[in-house]
Design a protein around this motif. Structure first.
Motif, PDB file in Angstrom:
ATOM      1  N   VAL A   1      -6.202   6.525   6.761  1.00 41.30           N
ATOM      2  CA  VAL A   1      -6.013   5.306   7.557  1.00 41.30           C
ATOM      3  C   VAL A   1      -7.355   4.685   7.919  1.00 41.30           C
ATOM      4  N   SER A   2      -8.299   5.540   8.325  1.00 40.72           N
ATOM      5  CA  SER A   2      -9.619   5.039   8.704  1.00 40.72           C
ATOM      6  C   SER A   2     -10.299   4.326   7.540  1.00 40.72           C
TER       7      SER A   2
ATOM      8  N   ASP B   1       2.392   1.191   3.620  1.00 42.78           N
ATOM      9  CA  ASP B   1       3.733   0.608   3.721  1.00 42.78           C
ATOM     10  C   ASP B   1       4.784   1.634   3.307  1.00 42.78           C
TER      11      ASP B   1
ATOM     12  N   THR C   1       0.846  -1.194   0.000  1.00 44.92           N
ATOM     13  CA  THR C   1       0.000   0.000   0.000  1.00 44.92           C
ATOM     14  C   THR C   1       0.877   1.238   0.000  1.00 44.92           C
TER      15      THR C   1
ATOM     16  N   TYR D   1      -8.697   3.170   4.577  1.00 49.96           N
ATOM     17  CA  TYR D   1      -7.933   2.207   3.778  1.00 49.96           C
ATOM     18  C   TYR D   1      -6.773   1.537   4.513  1.00 49.96           C
ATOM     19  N   GLY D   2      -6.529   1.889   5.757  1.00 45.40           N
ATOM     20  CA  GLY D   2      -5.435   1.280   6.496  1.00 45.40           C
ATOM     21  C   GLY D   2      -4.132   2.050   6.347  1.00 45.40           C
ATOM     22  N   LYS D   3      -3.128   1.614   7.103  1.00 47.13           N
ATOM     23  CA  LYS D   3      -1.846   2.314   7.113  1.00 47.13           C
ATOM     24  C   LYS D   3      -1.025   2.001   5.853  1.00 47.13           C
TER      25      LYS D   3
ATOM     26  N   SER E   1       2.358   5.863  12.356  1.00 47.29           N
ATOM     27  CA  SER E   1       2.730   4.808  11.411  1.00 47.29           C
ATOM     28  C   SER E   1       4.245   4.697  11.284  1.00 47.29           C
TER      29      SER E   1
END
Length: 311
Positions: free
Chosen positions: A63-64, A70, A3, A66-68, A110
Protein backbone atom coordinates in the motif's frame (compact mmCIF):
# COMPACT_ATOMS: atom_id res chain seq x y z
CA UNK A 1 -7.07 1.54 -14.28
CA UNK A 2 -7.93 -1.33 -11.94
CA UNK A 3 -5.29 -2.34 -9.38
CA UNK A 4 -5.03 -6.05 -8.57
CA UNK A 5 -3.06 -7.97 -5.97
CA UNK A 6 -2.40 -11.70 -6.21
CA UNK A 7 -1.25 -13.56 -3.11
CA UNK A 8 0.72 -16.69 -3.90
CA UNK A 9 1.29 -15.21 -7.33
CA UNK A 10 4.34 -17.35 -8.06
CA UNK A 11 2.21 -20.51 -8.11
CA UNK A 12 0.76 -22.14 -11.19
CA UNK A 13 -2.67 -20.49 -11.01
CA UNK A 14 -1.29 -17.19 -9.74
CA UNK A 15 1.22 -16.55 -12.49
CA UNK A 16 -1.18 -17.61 -15.24
CA UNK A 17 -3.91 -15.43 -13.78
CA UNK A 18 -1.52 -12.46 -13.72
CA UNK A 19 -0.70 -12.90 -17.40
CA UNK A 20 -4.41 -13.18 -18.22
CA UNK A 21 -5.60 -10.11 -16.34
CA UNK A 22 -2.61 -7.92 -17.25
CA UNK A 23 -4.30 -7.76 -20.67
CA UNK A 24 -7.54 -6.44 -19.12
CA UNK A 25 -6.42 -2.82 -18.46
CA UNK A 26 -5.16 -3.73 -14.99
CA UNK A 27 -2.01 -3.24 -12.96
CA UNK A 28 -1.02 -6.44 -11.18
CA UNK A 29 1.09 -6.74 -8.03
CA UNK A 30 2.13 -10.04 -6.51
CA UNK A 31 3.05 -11.03 -2.97
CA UNK A 32 4.20 -14.37 -1.64
CA UNK A 33 7.17 -16.64 -1.15
CA UNK A 34 9.96 -16.89 -3.68
CA UNK A 35 12.53 -14.70 -5.39
CA UNK A 36 11.90 -13.51 -8.94
CA UNK A 37 14.04 -11.32 -11.14
CA UNK A 38 12.40 -8.23 -12.65
CA UNK A 39 12.35 -9.92 -16.05
CA UNK A 40 10.72 -13.06 -14.61
CA UNK A 41 7.80 -11.40 -12.89
CA UNK A 42 7.20 -8.97 -15.73
CA UNK A 43 7.08 -11.89 -18.18
CA UNK A 44 4.08 -13.14 -16.23
CA UNK A 45 2.30 -9.78 -16.19
CA UNK A 46 3.26 -8.48 -12.75
CA UNK A 47 4.23 -4.83 -12.42
CA UNK A 48 5.95 -5.65 -9.13
CA UNK A 49 6.66 -8.75 -7.04
CA UNK A 50 7.13 -8.63 -3.26
CA UNK A 51 8.83 -11.68 -1.73
CA UNK A 52 7.15 -11.51 1.68
CA UNK A 53 4.71 -13.12 4.09
CA UNK A 54 1.01 -12.47 3.62
CA UNK A 55 0.83 -10.36 6.76
CA UNK A 56 0.23 -6.77 7.85
CA UNK A 57 3.85 -5.77 7.23
CA UNK A 58 3.92 -7.11 3.68
CA UNK A 59 0.54 -5.73 2.68
CA UNK A 60 1.19 -2.36 4.29
CA UNK A 61 4.42 -2.16 2.29
CA UNK A 62 2.48 -2.72 -0.95
CA UNK A 63 0.00 0.00 0.00
CA UNK A 64 2.80 2.39 0.91
CA UNK A 65 4.52 1.81 -2.44
CA UNK A 66 1.57 1.42 -4.81
CA UNK A 67 -1.73 2.26 -3.09
CA UNK A 68 -4.70 0.13 -2.11
CA UNK A 69 -5.99 -2.67 -4.34
CA UNK A 70 -9.38 -2.74 -6.02
CA UNK A 71 -9.27 -6.55 -6.19
CA UNK A 72 -7.28 -9.15 -4.27
CA UNK A 73 -6.99 -12.71 -5.55
CA UNK A 74 -6.05 -14.89 -2.60
CA UNK A 75 -4.23 -17.90 -4.06
CA UNK A 76 -1.64 -18.43 -1.32
CA UNK A 77 -2.01 -21.66 0.65
CA UNK A 78 -1.52 -25.39 0.52
CA UNK A 79 -1.77 -26.86 -2.96
CA UNK A 80 -2.06 -30.65 -2.64
CA UNK A 81 -3.36 -33.47 -0.45
CA UNK A 82 -0.07 -35.36 -0.08
CA UNK A 83 2.01 -32.61 1.58
CA UNK A 84 -0.88 -31.82 3.94
CA UNK A 85 -0.84 -35.40 5.20
CA UNK A 86 2.93 -35.31 5.66
CA UNK A 87 2.92 -31.94 7.45
CA UNK A 88 -0.62 -30.91 8.47
CA UNK A 89 0.37 -27.98 10.67
CA UNK A 90 2.41 -26.38 7.91
CA UNK A 91 -0.58 -26.75 5.57
CA UNK A 92 -2.80 -25.14 8.25
CA UNK A 93 -0.42 -22.21 8.53
CA UNK A 94 -0.18 -21.74 4.77
CA UNK A 95 -3.93 -21.95 4.16
CA UNK A 96 -5.85 -20.98 7.30
CA UNK A 97 -3.56 -18.58 9.13
CA UNK A 98 -2.65 -16.76 5.91
CA UNK A 99 -6.35 -16.34 5.05
CA UNK A 100 -7.19 -15.03 8.52
CA UNK A 101 -4.38 -12.47 8.34
CA UNK A 102 -5.40 -11.32 4.86
CA UNK A 103 -9.09 -10.88 5.67
CA UNK A 104 -8.34 -9.07 8.94
CA UNK A 105 -6.01 -6.72 7.09
CA UNK A 106 -8.72 -6.05 4.50
CA UNK A 107 -11.26 -5.41 7.26
CA UNK A 108 -9.01 -2.89 8.97
CA UNK A 109 -7.17 -1.30 6.05
CA UNK A 110 -8.99 -1.80 2.74
CA UNK A 111 -12.64 -2.80 3.31
CA UNK A 112 -13.72 -1.64 -0.18
CA UNK A 113 -11.50 -4.24 -1.89
CA UNK A 114 -13.14 -7.29 -3.41
CA UNK A 115 -11.40 -10.51 -2.33
CA UNK A 116 -11.63 -13.68 -4.45
CA UNK A 117 -10.22 -16.86 -2.92
CA UNK A 118 -9.34 -20.31 -4.24
CA UNK A 119 -10.67 -23.38 -2.46
CA UNK A 120 -10.80 -26.99 -3.64
CA UNK A 121 -13.21 -29.78 -4.47
CA UNK A 122 -11.37 -31.66 -1.70
CA UNK A 123 -13.90 -30.11 0.70
CA UNK A 124 -16.50 -32.55 -0.69
CA UNK A 125 -14.66 -35.66 0.42
CA UNK A 126 -15.26 -39.03 -1.22
CA UNK A 127 -18.97 -39.77 -0.87
CA UNK A 128 -20.32 -38.49 -4.20
CA UNK A 129 -21.04 -39.98 -7.61
CA UNK A 130 -22.03 -37.62 -10.39
CA UNK A 131 -22.12 -33.80 -10.44
CA UNK A 132 -21.82 -32.10 -7.04
CA UNK A 133 -23.75 -28.95 -6.15
CA UNK A 134 -22.23 -26.21 -3.99
CA UNK A 135 -24.74 -26.89 -1.21
CA UNK A 136 -24.00 -30.62 -1.09
CA UNK A 137 -22.47 -31.48 2.25
CA UNK A 138 -19.28 -33.48 2.09
CA UNK A 139 -16.75 -34.60 4.66
CA UNK A 140 -13.14 -33.88 3.76
CA UNK A 141 -10.69 -36.68 4.37
CA UNK A 142 -7.35 -34.90 4.23
CA UNK A 143 -5.97 -31.96 6.23
CA UNK A 144 -5.83 -30.15 2.88
CA UNK A 145 -9.60 -30.52 2.41
CA UNK A 146 -10.38 -29.48 5.98
CA UNK A 147 -8.14 -26.44 5.72
CA UNK A 148 -9.79 -25.32 2.47
CA UNK A 149 -13.15 -25.68 4.21
CA UNK A 150 -11.81 -23.45 7.00
CA UNK A 151 -10.70 -20.92 4.38
CA UNK A 152 -14.24 -20.86 3.01
CA UNK A 153 -15.66 -20.42 6.52
CA UNK A 154 -13.40 -17.43 7.13
CA UNK A 155 -14.55 -15.82 3.89
CA UNK A 156 -18.20 -16.35 4.83
CA UNK A 157 -17.61 -15.07 8.36
CA UNK A 158 -15.98 -11.83 7.19
CA UNK A 159 -18.74 -11.34 4.64
CA UNK A 160 -21.57 -11.89 7.15
CA UNK A 161 -19.99 -10.16 10.14
CA UNK A 162 -18.20 -7.23 8.51
CA UNK A 163 -19.75 -6.83 5.07
CA UNK A 164 -16.60 -7.60 3.09
CA UNK A 165 -17.06 -8.16 -0.64
CA UNK A 166 -15.79 -11.72 -1.09
CA UNK A 167 -16.16 -14.81 -3.27
CA UNK A 168 -14.57 -18.26 -3.35
CA UNK A 169 -14.29 -20.85 -6.09
CA UNK A 170 -13.85 -24.54 -5.36
CA UNK A 171 -11.48 -25.64 -8.09
CA UNK A 172 -11.65 -29.20 -9.31
CA UNK A 173 -8.65 -30.54 -11.33
CA UNK A 174 -6.92 -27.48 -12.76
CA UNK A 175 -4.28 -28.37 -15.36
CA UNK A 176 -2.26 -26.88 -18.19
CA UNK A 177 1.24 -26.29 -19.55
CA UNK A 178 3.69 -25.40 -16.82
CA UNK A 179 2.23 -27.49 -13.99
CA UNK A 180 5.14 -29.56 -12.72
CA UNK A 181 3.18 -31.93 -10.47
CA UNK A 182 0.03 -34.05 -10.33
CA UNK A 183 -1.31 -36.61 -12.77
CA UNK A 184 -0.39 -35.29 -16.24
CA UNK A 185 3.13 -34.43 -15.10
CA UNK A 186 3.50 -37.86 -13.50
CA UNK A 187 2.34 -39.66 -16.65
CA UNK A 188 4.71 -37.67 -18.87
CA UNK A 189 7.61 -38.41 -16.52
CA UNK A 190 6.82 -42.12 -16.47
CA UNK A 191 6.61 -42.27 -20.27
CA UNK A 192 9.87 -40.34 -20.65
CA UNK A 193 11.77 -42.53 -18.20
CA UNK A 194 10.25 -45.88 -19.14
CA UNK A 195 12.47 -48.44 -20.81
CA UNK A 196 9.40 -50.17 -22.27
CA UNK A 197 6.12 -49.09 -23.81
CA UNK A 198 4.20 -49.90 -20.61
CA UNK A 199 3.77 -47.64 -17.60
CA UNK A 200 1.96 -48.27 -14.31
CA UNK A 201 -0.20 -45.86 -12.35
CA UNK A 202 -1.78 -46.27 -8.93
CA UNK A 203 -5.52 -46.72 -8.53
CA UNK A 204 -7.93 -48.62 -10.73
CA UNK A 205 -8.18 -46.16 -13.63
CA UNK A 206 -11.92 -45.86 -13.04
CA UNK A 207 -11.61 -42.82 -10.79
CA UNK A 208 -13.39 -39.84 -12.37
CA UNK A 209 -12.25 -36.22 -12.25
CA UNK A 210 -13.37 -32.88 -13.69
CA UNK A 211 -10.52 -31.23 -15.61
CA UNK A 212 -10.43 -27.42 -15.92
CA UNK A 213 -7.82 -25.80 -18.16
CA UNK A 214 -5.79 -23.03 -16.56
CA UNK A 215 -7.05 -20.45 -19.06
CA UNK A 216 -10.63 -21.29 -18.07
CA UNK A 217 -9.70 -21.14 -14.38
CA UNK A 218 -8.27 -17.65 -14.97
CA UNK A 219 -11.40 -16.63 -16.85
CA UNK A 220 -13.57 -17.77 -13.92
CA UNK A 221 -11.51 -15.93 -11.30
CA UNK A 222 -11.69 -12.72 -13.34
CA UNK A 223 -15.45 -13.14 -13.72
CA UNK A 224 -15.88 -13.52 -9.96
CA UNK A 225 -13.86 -10.35 -9.42
CA UNK A 226 -16.10 -8.31 -11.69
CA UNK A 227 -19.56 -9.81 -11.34
CA UNK A 228 -22.20 -8.85 -8.78
CA UNK A 229 -22.69 -12.03 -6.75
CA UNK A 230 -25.46 -10.89 -4.38
CA UNK A 231 -25.47 -13.42 -1.53
CA UNK A 232 -23.28 -16.04 -3.24
CA UNK A 233 -20.01 -16.81 -1.48
CA UNK A 234 -18.87 -20.15 -2.95
CA UNK A 235 -19.08 -21.46 -6.53
CA UNK A 236 -17.75 -24.59 -8.20
CA UNK A 237 -14.84 -24.22 -10.60
CA UNK A 238 -15.04 -27.05 -13.10
CA UNK A 239 -16.45 -28.06 -16.47
CA UNK A 240 -19.26 -30.37 -15.40
CA UNK A 241 -17.65 -33.19 -17.42
CA UNK A 242 -16.22 -36.26 -15.73
CA UNK A 243 -13.32 -38.14 -17.30
CA UNK A 244 -11.77 -41.32 -15.92
CA UNK A 245 -8.07 -41.52 -15.10
CA UNK A 246 -7.79 -44.35 -17.64
CA UNK A 247 -9.15 -42.04 -20.36
CA UNK A 248 -6.75 -39.27 -19.32
CA UNK A 249 -3.79 -41.65 -19.46
CA UNK A 250 -4.87 -42.90 -22.88
CA UNK A 251 -5.09 -39.32 -24.20
CA UNK A 252 -1.61 -38.50 -22.91
CA UNK A 253 -0.16 -41.65 -24.50
CA UNK A 254 -1.91 -40.87 -27.77
CA UNK A 255 -0.51 -37.34 -27.81
CA UNK A 256 2.96 -38.64 -26.92
CA UNK A 257 2.88 -40.79 -30.02
CA UNK A 258 4.95 -43.89 -29.24
CA UNK A 259 2.25 -46.51 -28.62
CA UNK A 260 2.56 -46.60 -24.83
CA UNK A 261 0.02 -48.48 -22.76
CA UNK A 262 -1.00 -47.99 -19.15
CA UNK A 263 -1.56 -50.51 -16.38
CA UNK A 264 -3.11 -49.77 -13.00
CA UNK A 265 -1.85 -51.19 -9.70
CA UNK A 266 -5.26 -51.22 -8.03
CA UNK A 267 -3.67 -49.53 -5.01
CA UNK A 268 -5.31 -46.25 -4.02
CA UNK A 269 -4.45 -43.74 -1.30
CA UNK A 270 -6.87 -43.98 1.62
CA UNK A 271 -9.69 -41.47 1.25
CA UNK A 272 -9.18 -40.79 -2.46
CA UNK A 273 -12.64 -40.17 -3.98
CA UNK A 274 -13.94 -42.33 -6.80
CA UNK A 275 -15.64 -39.33 -8.38
CA UNK A 276 -15.21 -35.54 -8.20
CA UNK A 277 -17.28 -33.75 -10.84
CA UNK A 278 -18.72 -30.25 -10.55
CA UNK A 279 -22.27 -29.16 -11.13
CA UNK A 280 -21.61 -25.82 -12.85
CA UNK A 281 -25.18 -24.55 -13.10
CA UNK A 282 -24.42 -21.65 -10.77
CA UNK A 283 -21.36 -20.37 -12.63
CA UNK A 284 -23.17 -20.87 -15.93
CA UNK A 285 -25.84 -18.48 -14.62
CA UNK A 286 -23.08 -15.99 -13.79
CA UNK A 287 -21.86 -16.15 -17.40
CA UNK A 288 -19.02 -18.69 -17.18
CA UNK A 289 -18.55 -21.31 -19.86
CA UNK A 290 -15.34 -23.35 -20.17
CA UNK A 291 -13.73 -23.05 -23.59
CA UNK A 292 -10.82 -25.48 -23.80
CA UNK A 293 -11.64 -29.07 -24.73
CA UNK A 294 -9.74 -31.71 -22.77
CA UNK A 295 -8.02 -33.26 -25.81
CA UNK A 296 -6.73 -29.82 -26.84
CA UNK A 297 -5.53 -29.08 -23.31
CA UNK A 298 -3.69 -32.38 -22.98
CA UNK A 299 -2.07 -31.82 -26.35
CA UNK A 300 -0.77 -28.47 -25.04
CA UNK A 301 0.61 -30.12 -21.89
CA UNK A 302 2.43 -32.90 -23.78
CA UNK A 303 3.89 -30.41 -26.28
CA UNK A 304 5.05 -28.17 -23.44
CA UNK A 305 6.60 -31.10 -21.57
CA UNK A 306 8.56 -32.28 -24.59
CA UNK A 307 9.73 -28.77 -25.48
CA UNK A 308 10.75 -28.15 -21.85
CA UNK A 309 13.07 -31.15 -21.86
CA UNK A 310 14.60 -30.20 -25.20
CA UNK A 311 15.39 -26.65 -24.04
Amino acid sequence: MTTVWITGGKGFIGRNLAKFIAKQNTTVYGIGHGFWTDDDFRTWGFSHWLNAEIDFAGMNQLVSDYGKPDIIFHLAGGSAVGPSIQNPYEDFQRTVETTARLLEWVRQSSPASRVVGASSAAVYGSAFNGPILEQDIGKPFSPYGYHKWMLESLFSSYRDSFGLDVAVTRFFSVYGPGLEKQLLWDICQKIEKSTSTEITLNGTGNEVRDWLHISDASQLLWLLANKSLNEITVVNGGTGIGTSIAEIASLVCEQWGQNHSVNFSGISRKGDPKSLVADISLVNELGFSPRVLLQQGISEVVSWYKARNLA
